[in-house]
Write a protein that holds these residues in place. Structure first.
Motif, short mmCIF file in Angstrom:
data_model
loop_
_atom_site.label_atom_id
_atom_site.label_comp_id
_atom_site.label_asym_id
_atom_site.label_seq_id
_atom_site.Cartn_x
_atom_site.Cartn_y
_atom_site.Cartn_z
N VAL A 143 0.64 -1.12 -0.18
CA VAL A 143 -0.02 -0.02 0.00
C VAL A 143 0.63 1.23 0.06
O VAL A 143 0.56 2.37 -0.80
N LEU A 144 1.88 1.20 0.80
CA LEU A 144 2.64 2.54 1.05
C LEU A 144 3.85 2.67 -0.08
O LEU A 144 4.24 4.04 0.15
N ALA A 145 4.48 1.66 -0.47
CA ALA A 145 5.70 2.07 -1.11
C ALA A 145 5.82 2.78 -2.31
O ALA A 145 6.86 3.23 -2.64
N SER A 146 4.75 3.00 -3.11
CA SER A 146 4.65 3.97 -3.98
C SER A 146 3.49 4.34 -4.66
O SER A 146 2.95 3.98 -5.54
N LEU A 147 2.71 5.16 -3.76
CA LEU A 147 1.39 5.56 -4.37
C LEU A 147 1.51 6.65 -5.19
O LEU A 147 0.68 6.92 -6.16
N LEU A 148 2.57 7.35 -5.23
CA LEU A 148 2.65 8.69 -5.75
C LEU A 148 4.20 8.74 -6.39
O LEU A 148 5.04 7.99 -5.60
N GLY A 149 4.64 9.45 -7.34
CA GLY A 149 6.03 9.59 -7.72
C GLY A 149 6.20 10.03 -9.09
O GLY A 149 5.34 10.64 -9.54
N ALA A 150 7.53 10.23 -9.35
CA ALA A 150 7.97 10.51 -10.56
C ALA A 150 7.25 9.75 -11.72
O ALA A 150 7.21 8.73 -11.63
N PRO A 151 7.32 10.44 -12.94
CA PRO A 151 6.49 9.73 -13.88
C PRO A 151 7.21 8.56 -14.55
O PRO A 151 6.68 7.56 -14.99
N GLU A 152 8.50 8.59 -14.30
CA GLU A 152 9.49 7.49 -14.86
C GLU A 152 9.15 6.17 -14.07
O GLU A 152 9.61 5.18 -14.42
N ASN A 153 8.54 6.32 -12.82
CA ASN A 153 8.24 5.14 -12.04
C ASN A 153 6.87 4.68 -12.01
O ASN A 153 6.41 4.17 -11.29
N LYS A 154 6.28 5.02 -13.08
CA LYS A 154 4.68 4.59 -13.36
C LYS A 154 4.53 3.00 -13.32
O LYS A 154 3.61 2.63 -12.96
N ASN A 155 5.75 2.38 -13.91
CA ASN A 155 5.62 1.00 -13.74
C ASN A 155 5.61 0.38 -12.47
O ASN A 155 4.82 -0.64 -12.19
N VAL A 156 6.13 0.92 -11.80
CA VAL A 156 6.41 0.46 -10.24
C VAL A 156 4.77 0.77 -9.65
O VAL A 156 4.52 -0.23 -8.88
N ARG A 157 4.47 1.89 -9.96
CA ARG A 157 3.14 2.00 -9.33
C ARG A 157 2.07 1.07 -10.01
O ARG A 157 1.31 0.64 -9.22
N ALA A 158 2.03 0.75 -11.02
CA ALA A 158 1.27 -0.18 -11.68
C ALA A 158 1.27 -1.51 -11.53
O ALA A 158 0.22 -2.27 -11.08
N PHE A 159 2.55 -1.78 -11.01
CA PHE A 159 2.95 -3.25 -10.56
C PHE A 159 2.22 -3.33 -9.14
O PHE A 159 1.52 -4.33 -8.81
N LEU A 160 2.39 -2.32 -8.26
CA LEU A 160 1.68 -2.30 -7.11
C LEU A 160 0.31 -2.22 -7.10
O LEU A 160 -0.50 -3.07 -6.33
N ALA A 161 -0.25 -1.56 -7.74
CA ALA A 161 -1.89 -1.48 -8.20
C ALA A 161 -2.13 -2.93 -8.55
O ALA A 161 -3.48 -3.04 -7.99
N ASP A 162 -1.68 -3.30 -9.36
CA ASP A 162 -1.99 -4.88 -9.83
C ASP A 162 -1.94 -5.64 -8.96
O ASP A 162 -3.05 -6.55 -8.44
N ASN A 163 -0.98 -5.50 -7.59
CA ASN A 163 -0.81 -6.49 -6.74
C ASN A 163 -2.07 -6.28 -5.51
O ASN A 163 -2.81 -7.05 -5.21
N ARG A 164 -2.53 -5.00 -5.52
CA ARG A 164 -3.65 -4.60 -4.68
C ARG A 164 -4.82 -5.03 -5.46
O ARG A 164 -5.66 -5.49 -4.38
N LEU A 165 -5.18 -5.09 -6.65
CA LEU A 165 -6.23 -5.50 -7.27
C LEU A 165 -6.55 -7.01 -7.42
O LEU A 165 -7.54 -7.41 -6.91
N SER A 166 -5.13 -7.90 -7.09
CA SER A 166 -5.25 -9.17 -7.12
C SER A 166 -5.89 -9.55 -5.50
O SER A 166 -6.49 -10.42 -5.41
N GLY A 167 -5.44 -8.75 -4.62
CA GLY A 167 -5.93 -9.01 -3.50
C GLY A 167 -7.53 -8.74 -3.18
O GLY A 167 -8.08 -9.48 -2.46
#
Length: 179
Positions: free
Chosen positions: A91-115
């Motif tokens: 939940v906390l590792a990358s909710l917001l951030g630099a545009p170049e880290n959008k893949n990390v945010r998408a990866f975590l969002a997918d993880n949360r959605l699978s939960g």
């Protein structure tokens, strides 16, 4: 894992990872390739070690209501435990951030959605087994209780006590469908 968990993705430098692992930069890069790959492996480790609270709760409980309540309470206890940083790394590792880290945010969002999907599956099982009313809106319930779970993580990171988290779970369970 603990470094990313405590500092978040963008707040963790390669030097932080060198210090945490004791591995020099060239070895770190040759083993993982890049910071994002190190992070992805850290998330996989987190899921295996810390994600048990959710999977065990959803799988072991007798009723669906018990599964959801146990999931919330066991995670709340884990979020305030002394062994690691407070809250949930996913939940906390990358909710917001630099545009170049959008893949990390998408990866975590997918993880949360699978939960959330796993919770929805448990709710559907409850309908099939007859302990949850067939009229229950499973998507709504899964989204609501996932949001509560994620909110508990934020509260824990902000310093909330175990007692405060328990009162939040108590309030959330008042929303459980009864008929």
């Amino acid at each position: 894992m603990r470094t990313f968990w405590a500092r978040g993705y963008e707040g963790t430098s390669i030097q932080d990872l060198v210090d945490a692992t004791g591995v020099n930069k060239p070895s770190l890069y040759s083993t993982f390739g890049c910071k994002e790959e190190i992070f992805r492996e850290a998330v996989e480790l987190y899921d295996r070690l810390e994600g048990r609270a959710t999977s065990q709760s959803l799988g072991a409980a007798t009723t669906t209501r018990e599964a959801v309540e146990t999931m919330l309470r066991s995670n709340a206890r884990a979020y305030v435990a002394d062994e690691g940083p407070r809250g949930c790394m996913i939940v906390l590792a990358s909710l917001l951030g630099a545009p170049e880290n959008k893949n990390v945010r998408a990866f975590l969002a997918d993880n949360r959605l699978s939960g959330e999907a796993a919770l929805r599956d448990r709710l559907a099982r409850g309908v099939a087994e007859g302990d949850l009313t067939p009229s229950a809106d499973l998507d709504r319930l899964a989204a609501f209780y996932t949001t509560v779970l994620e909110g508990l993580s934020i509260q824990a990171r902000d310093g909330a006590s175990a007692q405060k988290l328990d009162t939040i779970v108590d309030a959330a369970m008042l929303a459980w469908p009864t008929g």
